[in-house]
Design a protein around this motif. Structure first.
Motif, mmCIF file in Angstrom:
data_model
loop_
_atom_site.group_PDB
_atom_site.id
_atom_site.type_symbol
_atom_site.label_atom_id
_atom_site.label_comp_id
_atom_site.label_asym_id
_atom_site.label_seq_id
_atom_site.Cartn_x
_atom_site.Cartn_y
_atom_site.Cartn_z
ATOM 1 N N ASP A 135 69.170 31.527 32.544
ATOM 2 C CA ASP A 135 69.302 30.153 32.058
ATOM 3 C C ASP A 135 67.975 29.710 31.449
ATOM 4 O O ASP A 135 67.077 29.242 32.156
ATOM 5 C CB ASP A 135 69.705 29.244 33.220
ATOM 6 C CG ASP A 135 70.056 27.829 32.786
ATOM 7 O OD1 ASP A 135 69.758 27.454 31.640
ATOM 8 O OD2 ASP A 135 70.624 27.095 33.616
ATOM 9 N N VAL A 136 67.837 29.897 30.138
ATOM 10 C CA VAL A 136 66.586 29.590 29.441
ATOM 11 C C VAL A 136 66.855 28.550 28.351
ATOM 12 O O VAL A 136 67.815 28.664 27.596
ATOM 13 C CB VAL A 136 65.980 30.863 28.805
ATOM 14 C CG1 VAL A 136 64.648 30.545 28.151
ATOM 15 C CG2 VAL A 136 65.814 31.959 29.840
ATOM 16 N N THR A 137 65.999 27.552 28.298
ATOM 17 C CA THR A 137 66.111 26.450 27.346
ATOM 18 C C THR A 137 64.766 26.250 26.667
ATOM 19 O O THR A 137 63.719 26.482 27.281
ATOM 20 C CB THR A 137 66.514 25.165 28.099
ATOM 21 O OG1 THR A 137 67.742 25.395 28.781
ATOM 22 C CG2 THR A 137 66.677 23.987 27.177
ATOM 23 N N ASN A 138 64.789 25.804 25.421
ATOM 24 C CA ASN A 138 63.565 25.459 24.711
ATOM 25 C C ASN A 138 63.467 23.937 24.602
ATOM 26 O O ASN A 138 64.448 23.276 24.253
ATOM 27 C CB ASN A 138 63.579 26.079 23.303
ATOM 28 C CG ASN A 138 62.286 25.824 22.561
ATOM 29 O OD1 ASN A 138 61.206 26.028 23.101
ATOM 30 N ND2 ASN A 138 62.391 25.395 21.321
ATOM 31 N N VAL A 139 62.294 23.391 24.891
ATOM 32 C CA VAL A 139 62.078 21.954 24.722
ATOM 33 C C VAL A 139 61.770 21.725 23.245
ATOM 34 O O VAL A 139 60.669 22.025 22.766
ATOM 35 C CB VAL A 139 60.949 21.426 25.630
ATOM 36 C CG1 VAL A 139 60.741 19.936 25.394
ATOM 37 C CG2 VAL A 139 61.269 21.706 27.099
ATOM 38 N N ALA A 140 62.771 21.237 22.526
ATOM 39 C CA ALA A 140 62.676 21.031 21.084
ATOM 40 C C ALA A 140 61.620 19.972 20.764
ATOM 41 O O ALA A 140 61.625 18.890 21.336
ATOM 42 C CB ALA A 140 64.035 20.612 20.533
ATOM 43 N N GLY A 141 60.711 20.330 19.868
ATOM 44 C CA GLY A 141 59.663 19.390 19.474
ATOM 45 C C GLY A 141 58.424 19.460 20.344
ATOM 46 O O GLY A 141 57.407 18.852 20.026
#
Length: 115
Positions: A93-99
């Motif tokens: 479960d990997v997410t990128n913090v956009a911005g």
């Protein structure tokens, strides 16, 4: 390989709440000088971890592949690369913090300096 989820800083609390059983990690992949310049304040229910992008491969064992991870950098490019690397190394479960921290300062915490 699947697409990396993108998370806006303004939506961060709902992401943390959705992963409350796991104590998710906010992985800040910026350099030490950047962390000294601008950092995320403590977020309840979240573990903050700082590992510079280039150190991730050597320090991968410090992260649990079964715990949700949101990657953060200055604008979102380095953290996207780290997120893809983690996903390719078995992280579920990997997410990128956009911005990145810049968007964090605008959308979430104006006390965080922009640089």
């Amino acid at each position: 390989m699947s697409t990396i989820a993108q998370l806006r800083p303004a939506d961060f609390d709902s992401w943390v709440s959705a992963h409350a059983d796991d104590v998710p990690v906010l992985l800040d992949v910026r350099e030490p000088w950047e962390l000294q310049t601008a950092s995320v304040a403590a977020v309840p229910g979240l573990r903050l971890v700082g590992i510079p992008m280039n150190d991730i491969p050597a320090r991968l064992a410090e992260l649990d592949p079964d715990v949700p991870v949101a990657c953060l950098c200055h604008h979102g490019a380095r953290s996207q690369r780290v997120a893809m690397f983690l996903q390719g190394n078995g992280f579920v479960d990997v997410t990128n913090v956009a911005g990145g921290i810049d968007a964090w300062a605008v959308e979430r915490d104006t006390a965080v300096p922009r640089y």
